[in-house]
Write a protein that holds these residues in place. Structure first.
Motif, PDB file in Angstrom:
ATOM      1  N   ASP A   1       0.783  -1.287  -0.048  1.00  0.00           N
ATOM      2  CA  ASP A   1      -0.110  -0.012   0.003  1.00  0.00           C
ATOM      3  C   ASP A   1       0.856   1.247   0.025  1.00  0.00           C
ATOM      4  OD1 ASP A   1      -1.631   2.218   0.639  1.00  0.00           O
ATOM      5  OD2 ASP A   1      -2.875   1.157   1.829  1.00  0.00           O
TER       6      ASP A   1
ATOM      7  N   ASP B   1       0.338   4.238  -0.744  1.00  0.00           N
ATOM      8  CA  ASP B   1       0.004   5.771  -0.275  1.00  0.00           C
ATOM      9  C   ASP B   1       0.297   5.775   1.394  1.00  0.00           C
ATOM     10  OD1 ASP B   1      -0.347   6.589  -2.788  1.00  0.00           O
ATOM     11  OD2 ASP B   1      -2.680   6.105  -2.871  1.00  0.00           O
ATOM     12  N   GLU B   2      -0.121   4.853   1.813  1.00  0.00           N
ATOM     13  CA  GLU B   2       0.016   4.570   3.225  1.00  0.00           C
ATOM     14  C   GLU B   2       1.544   4.733   3.806  1.00  0.00           C
ATOM     15  OE1 GLU B   2      -2.041   1.235   5.840  1.00  0.00           O
ATOM     16  OE2 GLU B   2       0.084   0.870   5.744  1.00  0.00           O
TER      17      GLU B   2
ATOM     18  N   SER C   1       2.659   8.085   3.451  1.00  0.00           N
ATOM     19  CA  SER C   1       2.623   8.985   4.377  1.00  0.00           C
ATOM     20  C   SER C   1       3.144   8.948   5.691  1.00  0.00           C
ATOM     21  CB  SER C   1       0.683   8.914   4.718  1.00  0.00           C
ATOM     22  OG  SER C   1       0.659   8.011   5.311  1.00  0.00           O
ATOM     23  N   ARG C   2       3.410   7.494   6.051  1.00  0.00           N
ATOM     24  CA  ARG C   2       4.013   6.799   7.071  1.00  0.00           C
ATOM     25  C   ARG C   2       5.607   7.624   7.059  1.00  0.00           C
ATOM     26  NH1 ARG C   2       1.938   4.469  11.067  1.00  0.00           N
ATOM     27  NH2 ARG C   2       3.995   3.535  11.985  1.00  0.00           N
TER      28      ARG C   2
ATOM     29  N   ASN D   1      -2.770   2.323  10.785  1.00  0.00           N
ATOM     30  CA  ASN D   1      -1.398   2.646  10.271  1.00  0.00           C
ATOM     31  C   ASN D   1      -1.441   4.179   9.838  1.00  0.00           C
ATOM     32  OD1 ASN D   1      -0.822   0.057  10.550  1.00  0.00           O
ATOM     33  ND2 ASN D   1      -0.640  -0.372   8.516  1.00  0.00           N
ATOM     34  N   LEU D   2      -2.470   4.910  10.181  1.00  0.00           N
ATOM     35  CA  LEU D   2      -2.329   6.376   9.838  1.00  0.00           C
ATOM     36  C   LEU D   2      -0.987   6.717  10.677  1.00  0.00           C
ATOM     37  CD1 LEU D   2      -6.076   7.222  10.477  1.00  0.00           C
ATOM     38  CD2 LEU D   2      -4.919   7.477   8.474  1.00  0.00           C
ATOM     39  N   SER D   3      -0.401   8.015  10.209  1.00  0.00           N
ATOM     40  CA  SER D   3       0.643   8.642  10.848  1.00  0.00           C
ATOM     41  C   SER D   3       0.024   9.096  12.089  1.00  0.00           C
ATOM     42  CB  SER D   3       1.189   9.592   9.900  1.00  0.00           C
ATOM     43  OG  SER D   3       2.260  10.300  10.294  1.00  0.00           O
TER      44      SER D   3
ATOM     45  N   LYS E   1      -4.167  14.086   4.815  1.00  0.00           N
ATOM     46  CA  LYS E   1      -2.961  13.626   4.552  1.00  0.00           C
ATOM     47  C   LYS E   1      -2.393  12.574   5.086  1.00  0.00           C
ATOM     48  CE  LYS E   1      -0.812  18.282   3.967  1.00  0.00           C
ATOM     49  NZ  LYS E   1      -0.129  19.321   4.732  1.00  0.00           N
ATOM     50  N   ARG E   2      -3.596  11.758   5.532  1.00  0.00           N
ATOM     51  CA  ARG E   2      -3.455  10.351   6.144  1.00  0.00           C
ATOM     52  C   ARG E   2      -2.626  10.461   7.652  1.00  0.00           C
ATOM     53  NH1 ARG E   2      -3.344   5.313   3.248  1.00  0.00           N
ATOM     54  NH2 ARG E   2      -4.359   5.712   1.273  1.00  0.00           N
ATOM     55  N   ASN E   3      -2.979  11.693   8.238  1.00  0.00           N
ATOM     56  CA  ASN E   3      -2.486  11.967   9.604  1.00  0.00           C
ATOM     57  C   ASN E   3      -3.768  11.473  10.306  1.00  0.00           C
ATOM     58  OD1 ASN E   3      -0.044  12.930   9.354  1.00  0.00           O
ATOM     59  ND2 ASN E   3      -0.790  14.796   8.681  1.00  0.00           N
TER      60      ASN E   3
END
Lengths: 280, 482
Positions: free
Chosen positions: A249, A251-252, A255-256, B249-251, B350-352
């Motif tokens: 994944d 995109d995930e 972002s991490r 798994n989000l930041s 932003k996936r935060n």
């Protein structure tokens, strides 16, 4: 303490360091990484091994001085030492007799793909290597890579050397061509690995990527490096760092990787400032 | 004789207002005068129940008597002969469910504050110039033992084996010894310097510590057995469990291991003086109800959070955390959200991490653990806005060693199969103890298991001399085969 045996500047901001680590050298395999910490206040960072020498008891790392730790590291001289070095960590690259393997590398990772190329070559594979760099000044080890590979293709973003464009363009041509490609291995910037995987997907060619997430311990303890691969969550440090690029994944993952961007910039400014003071 | 006070002497502490913004130790420890008064409360029972409650069997009335006699060196001797990590245990042992729970005074009033006295003795000794004699090495046996992991189990096994004359080398994967005492427990509960000092006292026994040695990768157990006569595995339970819910798994979502490792081991609370960052949230939620959850919540507060929630799916009564730590957390202003369970982490564009969606729970009949089982209340979903979430649901053993050691059996939970009476694993010459065997438990139970294994290693090595021992996991193996 782990002694710095040799330092070399390969090109702008990219350094090669040889470090004393006999135990790690004895165990190292292509695709594995080490965790290092430069000094007592330092961060633990993972770096994929570029080479190792059992007789000399050394491991070689190649890095770009872009952050706090790599900046501190780049200032060390032979005879000086780093505080900590642990490894070899992660699973080695899967080596087998696959047929023709396309190895794709970008940026300073063109150094760390060499052990992978050599191991695959030894196992009887035909190796086509594609390396991509931003411009001519960032290219290094062309002769070595040409020696190790059956075919070498170099791309530059700005066309200042050899072929202009991204690594995915020659890759696509190879996939379109008549040759039977058994697998593709990609290592380098995340965007490059992502687009390599997207390029190979329609052709159904197995694509292995070497992920470089943020890590703390590197031994499976913190889960910072977790990545979604298919339906599963994997810790890149102990279950990777290599995964099927078609299942990651992206995109995930991206972002991490940017979780600490602001703090990293701030820390780097502090480090760079300290460097300036040091000089004046 | 004076009338014996019903209540124990209170331990001086930093005020809640003060301590919620610093990482200094919360409890400040007894003065000598306080220790004398508290020690005088001990009845000196002939058959002391408290000792039975101690996993390492400390002679509790003995060291307390020495305090009452103002003979602190003697108290140190007695304490350290049974426990090499008294400064640590005095701070982090759950005495209220062990020694102090069995204290006879507890029936009518408050039990003797055994933990606080233990801590007093350890702290007193640390301030003296000369180390205690009981921690000096004895004549060499000629046997060599490798200990894997420098946490509570490994350090105890190493100290016991060294005191029995064996040559001990500890292999530690991280860059500093201490294990969970360093990466897990924050400074405000157990100052790093205390761990360093007690590790030094173990080094002074002749134990050497190889750092950055990831056994299973750098070297294998089989390779250690080429150089050592026995191996003790004290590798702990370092693999964090996640909830496996959407958005995990989000930041901004951490395992408690990562959050605490950044803060404690890597000193992220002193960023940028230290290079390792940690996300500073204004609104932080910690999921879980154990001591680790309390540590994470209180650390988040000290980093500068405005609101810290602890989300726990059962009620306050079922919380596994120590009473004292829950009280500390409440005093400091941690908000407890009981009977709630996260179902989904929510992110921004932003996936935060932006929040968590929870569902209310209610308690049904008791489950296999004896605690009432939480069941979700349909349609009771609610949302909390968050910047940081810390998942503190426990850990399982790291599989690196088991995967790289043929013949070393593990259970389905990933713990090492081990004989409880001896600490023997299924691999000849390999013992284990602590969280690697039990799954995450307490410091002192790990130390107790390590002591058991160290004794068996000693018996095995000495009786194995000159013979070819046949490995049997059970204690019968020793008597039956040698």
């Amino acid at each position: 303490m782990y002694k710095v045996l040799e330092t070399r500047k390969l090109t702008a901001d990219i350094y090669l360091f040889k470090l004393q680590a006999p135990l790690i050298a004895r165990k190292a395999r292509a695709g594995q990484f080490i965790i290092l910490r430069v000094h007592q206040e330092g961060e633990r960072i993972p770096l994929t091994l570029a080479d190792w020498d059992v007789d000399e008891g050394s491991v070689t790392i190649v890095f770009m001085a872009v952050g706090t730790t790599t900046c501190h590291l780049s200032r060390l001289k032979p005879g000086e030492a780093i505080a900590d070095l642990a490894g070899p960590l992660g699973h080695p690259t899967e080596i087998g007799h696959f047929g023709t393997v396309v190895c794709v590398a970008g940026g300073f990772a063109i150094a760390v793909i060499r052990p992978i190329i050599r191991s695959l070559k030894q196992a009887g594979n035909r190796i086509v290597t594609i390396v991509g760099v931003r411009n001519k000044n960032l290219m290094f080890w062309e002769k070595e890579l040409r020696q190790d590979s059956d075919e070498l293709i170099i791309t530059t973003d700005d066309g200042s050397y050899q072929r202009k464009g991204l690594v995915t363009e020659p890759l696509k041509e190879i996939l379109e061509g008549g040759d039977d490609i058994s697998r593709v291995i990609a290592i380098g910037p995340t965007a490059m690995m992502k687009f390599t995987s997207l390029t190979t997907r329609p052709y159904g060619v197995k694509t292995i990527v070497s992920l470089n997430p943020i890590m703390v311990d590197g031994t499976g303890m913190c889960g910072c490096c977790r990545v979604s691969v298919g339906d599963e969550i994997k810790f890149a440090c102990v279950e990777g760092p290599e995964f099927d690029g078609h299942l990651v994944d992206w995109d995930e993952f991206m972002s991490r990787q940017t979780t600490y961007l602001d703090q990293e910039k701030y820390s780097y400014q502090c480090t760079a400032g300290e460097h300036q003071q040091h000089r004046s | 004789m004076n009338k014996r006070p019903v209540s124990r002497i209170a331990i001086p502490r930093q005020s809640a207002l003060e301590r919620r913004r610093n990482f200094d130790e919360v409890a400040l420890g007894y003065t000598a005068d306080m220790a004398l008064v508290e020690a005088a409360r001990c009845l000196q029972c002939k058959s002391a129940k408290c000792i039975e409650g101690c996993p390492v069997g400390i002679n509790i009335p003995g060291f307390i008597k020495a305090i009452t006699e103002n003979n602190f060196p003697a108290a140190v001797e007695i304490l350290k002969s049974d426990n090499v990590l008294p400064g640590i245990c005095g701070r982090v042992c759950p005495q209220e469910t062990q020694c102090e729970q069995l204290c006879i005074l507890g029936k009518k009033g408050e039990s003797v504050a055994i933990g606080r006295l233990e801590r007093f003795v350890a702290d007193w000794e640390r301030l003296q110039a000369r180390p205690s004699s009981s921690l000096r090495a004895v004549a060499a046996s000629g046997w060599k033992v490798a200990v894997v992991g420098a946490g509570p189990a490994g350090l105890t096994a190493a100290a016991d084996l060294a005191r029995l004359g064996h040559q001990v080398t500890i292999f530690e994967s991280l860059h500093t010894p201490g294990g969970v005492l360093k990466y897990g427990i924050p400074d405000f509960r157990l100052p790093s310097a205390i761990v360093d000092e007690e590790v030094t006292s173990i080094r002074n026994l002749g134990v050497s510590i190889e750092l950055n040695s990831v056994i299973g990768k750098t070297e294998t157990v089989d390779e250690l057995l080429e150089r050592f006569d026995a191996v003790f595995l004290g590798t702990g339970a370092g693999l964090p469990l996640f909830m496996h819910i959407p958005g995990e798994n989000l930041s901004g979502v951490y395992s408690a291991n990562e959050f605490l490792t950044r803060v404690n081991l890597m000193h992220a609370y002193r960023f940028p003086a230290y290079d390792t960052p940690v996300k500073i949230g204004k609104r932080v939620a910690v999921i879980g109800g154990g001591n680790v959850a309390m540590d994470a919540a209180r650390a988040a507060l000290r980093l500068g959070a405005e609101n810290v929630y602890v989300i726990y799916r059962r009620s306050e009564a079922e919380m596994p955390a120590r009473r004292e730590e829950v009280e500390n957390a409440v005093e400091e202003g941690i908000d407890f959200v009981f009977l709630a369970n996260p179902v989904k982490f929510l992110g921004d564009e932003k996936r935060n991490l932006a929040g968590v969606e929870c569902i209310r729970m209610q308690l049904a009949e008791p489950d296999s653990s004896g605690r009432r089982r939480p069941v979700p209340l349909e349609g009771s979903h609610f949302r909390l806005d968050l910047d940081v979430a810390v998942v503190a649901l426990g850990t399982t053993p790291n599989p690196l060693i088991a995967r790289s050691t043929p013949g070393l059996a593990v259970t389905r939970r990933g713990t090492l199969v081990c004989d409880e009476a001896t600490g023997r694993t299924t691999r000849p010459y390999v013992w284990a103890g602590g969280d690697a065997v039990t799954g995450s438990a307490t410091v002192i139970s790990a130390m107790g298991a390590a002591r058991t294994a160290a004794r068996d290693i000693d018996r095995y090595l000495r009786r194995a001399a000159g013979s070819s021992p046949v490995w049997r996991q059970g204690p019968a193996g020793i008597d039956g085969q040698l």
